[in-house]
Design an enzyme around this catalytic site. Structure first.
Site, short mmCIF file in Angstrom:
data_model
loop_
_atom_site.label_atom_id
_atom_site.label_comp_id
_atom_site.label_asym_id
_atom_site.label_seq_id
_atom_site.Cartn_x
_atom_site.Cartn_y
_atom_site.Cartn_z
N HIS A 235 -22.92 -29.53 20.88
CA HIS A 235 -23.87 -28.50 21.29
C HIS A 235 -24.86 -28.13 20.19
O HIS A 235 -25.76 -27.32 20.41
CB HIS A 235 -23.14 -27.24 21.75
CG HIS A 235 -22.48 -26.49 20.64
ND1 HIS A 235 -21.27 -26.87 20.12
CD2 HIS A 235 -22.87 -25.42 19.92
CE1 HIS A 235 -20.94 -26.07 19.14
NE2 HIS A 235 -21.89 -25.17 18.98
C1 UD1 Z 1 -23.81 -20.12 19.63
C2 UD1 Z 1 -23.72 -19.98 18.13
C3 UD1 Z 1 -23.03 -21.22 17.55
C4 UD1 Z 1 -21.71 -21.49 18.22
C5 UD1 Z 1 -21.94 -21.60 19.73
C6 UD1 Z 1 -20.66 -21.86 20.46
C7 UD1 Z 1 -25.59 -18.76 17.08
C8 UD1 Z 1 -26.78 -18.92 16.23
N1 UD1 Z 1 -25.02 -19.91 17.51
O1 UD1 Z 1 -24.69 -21.21 19.91
O2 UD1 Z 1 -22.80 -21.00 16.17
O3 UD1 Z 1 -21.15 -22.69 17.74
O4 UD1 Z 1 -22.53 -20.36 20.17
O5 UD1 Z 1 -20.88 -21.99 21.81
O6 UD1 Z 1 -25.18 -17.66 17.34
N2 UD1 Z 1 -26.08 -20.13 27.63
C9 UD1 Z 1 -25.63 -19.99 28.92
N3 UD1 Z 1 -24.55 -19.17 29.12
C10 UD1 Z 1 -23.93 -18.52 28.14
C11 UD1 Z 1 -24.41 -18.66 26.82
C12 UD1 Z 1 -25.47 -19.49 26.58
O7 UD1 Z 1 -26.16 -20.55 29.84
O8 UD1 Z 1 -22.94 -17.79 28.40
C13 UD1 Z 1 -27.22 -21.03 27.37
C14 UD1 Z 1 -28.54 -20.34 27.37
O9 UD1 Z 1 -29.47 -21.21 27.94
C15 UD1 Z 1 -28.85 -20.16 25.90
C16 UD1 Z 1 -28.19 -21.38 25.28
O10 UD1 Z 1 -27.05 -21.65 26.10
O11 UD1 Z 1 -30.20 -20.08 25.65
C17 UD1 Z 1 -27.77 -21.20 23.87
O12 UD1 Z 1 -26.96 -20.03 23.72
P1 UD1 Z 1 -26.96 -19.22 22.33
O13 UD1 Z 1 -26.01 -18.09 22.40
O14 UD1 Z 1 -28.36 -18.91 21.92
O15 UD1 Z 1 -26.47 -20.27 21.26
P2 UD1 Z 1 -25.35 -21.41 21.33
O16 UD1 Z 1 -26.05 -22.71 21.29
O17 UD1 Z 1 -24.36 -21.15 22.40
#
Ligand code: UD1
Length: 363
Positions: free
Chosen positions: A207
């Site tokens: 991811h």
């Molecule tokens: C975050 C953490 C990362 C961790 C990862 C585990 C930061 C900078 N990064 O990254 O260190 O390894 O979580 O998963 O905090 N989304 C959904 N549903 C959710 C959450 C996210 O659809 O419940 C999608 C959204 O489109 C979002 C994208 O995933 O924009 C990324 O989510 P985000 O929380 O920004 O960062 P992660 O890549 O999950």
């Protein structure tokens, strides 16, 4: 009575706060422990299932911030968390790991002169292009108590001038959860649900932006998984970010029965998959540690790791973004060339108890 608010935001936080919450119960005459969920992760499969599996109570505060750019997400958490701090006036807040919620909440508390505890302090990848590295460095700089999982953390904090009196080497709370729930994996049907047999499949998680945001790299990764799936079944639970990119780049192909693309998986089922895998391919931080503890072979598809102990004494191999090398190493492992590993110092399931005992004395 003293009050501590622990923060959870994203998936890798839940298994770290669960043992801390349990450990604080021993001091319930002295410490009131509350949990704040920022809502950084909000999907049922990224959040709620972990509360259920890890027997965490419903959070006392839910900020509901959701996704956004880094600045947006961090700012929203800060604005909402400040309201909680002003109303609740805790004596300390506790943050874990390195996600955006970690830095957002520690920064908010520090400015209100509330003590900040950072669990999993001192880890450094030395790659400031990773958002997590920026979060780690900044959180450590404003924390009052820093709890460290491995010796490299002690050296990094010393090098950055953090006073020794604030730093405690206590072990790894994520491993506390793993050790606590390992027995529960025995009754699970997740392997047979997917037609897998122990020690005979590959488990994949990807991811990180460096692997999944570029079409070129993601296409190469899927090509490698397709080839490896000719040797063994491959199961790949897909993070929402990765799923979106696979779909945008037209790479979500479900006509290969040996390459199982599935939704994110809950804590105990994922632990069951980890424990029984022949090999794991990942870019996660936590899975490098979990595989080391379990003695499972792990290839990390990153150029750096903030958890060097997993390479020095564990079963992890850091193979960068060079997929030819990763594929060859995977084939070597499948033909029996395994890396021996040991469990790192103090990864004994008791880190949270040590943390609670220290904080109960200091608060
Ligand atoms: C975050 C953490 C990362 C961790 C990862 C585990 C930061 C900078 N990064 O990254 O260190 O390894 O979580 O998963 O905090 N989304 C959904 N549903 C959710 C959450 C996210 O659809 O419940 C999608 C959204 O489109 C979002 C994208 O995933 O924009 C990324 O989510 P985000 O929380 O920004 O960062 P992660 O890549 O999950």
């Amino acid at each position: 009575m003293k009050k501590i608010i622990s923060v959870v935001g994203a998936r890798p936080n839940f298994m770290k706060v669960a043992p801390i919450h349990r450990a604080f119960q021993k001091y319930s005459d002295k410490i009131q422990h509350l949990i704040c969920h920022t809502g950084q992760h909000y999907d049922e499969k990224m959040s709620k299932v972990f509360f259920d599996d890890l027997e965490l109570p419903k959070p006392d505060f839910y900020l509901g911030v959701g996704s956004g750019s880094h600045a947006e997400q961090t700012a929203k958490v800060m604005m909402e968390f400040e309201k909680v701090l002003l109303a609740e006036k805790p004596d300390m807040i506790l943050v874990v790991g390195d996600v955006n919620s970690t830095i957002a909440c520690s920064l908010t508390a520090a400015k209100l002169h509330i003590k900040v505890v950072h669990v999993e302090a001192g880890l450094r990848s030395f790659d400031r292009k990773m958002p997590e590295e920026v979060n780690r460095v900044l959180t450590d700089a404003i924390s009052d108590y820093l709890f460290v999982t491995e010796k490299s953390g002690l050296e990094n904090l010393k090098h950055e001038g953090v006073d020794d009196s604030k730093v405690f080497f206590v072990g790894n709370v994520m491993i506390d959860s793993l050790a606590y729930y390992l027995d529960k994996t025995n009754g699970r049907t997740i392997l047979s649900d997917f037609g897998l047999t122990p020690q005979n499949y590959l488990l994949v998680t990807l991811h990180r932006p460096s692997n999944v945001d570029s079409k070129e790299q993601l296409t190469k990764l899927i090509g490698m998984l397709e080839r490896l799936s000719e040797k063994r079944k491959v199961i790949f639970p897909i993070h929402p970010r990765t799923r979106k990119n696979l779909s945008d780049y037209n790479l979500l192909n479900d006509n290969n029965d040996n390459l199982i693309l599935t939704d994110p998986i809950g804590y105990i089922d994922f632990l069951t998959l980890t424990k029984n895998a022949e090999l794991i391919l990942t870019d996660s931080g936590g899975i490098q540690e979990e595989s080391t503890y379990l003695g499972v072979q792990c290839i990390t598809l990153r150029t750096s790791t903030e958890r060097p102990i997993t390479v020095e004494v564990g079963t992890n191999q850091l193979l960068g973004n060079d997929l030819n090398k990763a594929e060859q190493t995977a084939l070597d492992i499948l033909s029996g060339k395994k890396k021996e590993g040991k469990i790192p110092e103090l990864w004994d399931g008791k880190a949270a108890e040590r943390i609670a005992a220290i904080l109960a004395e200091k608060i």
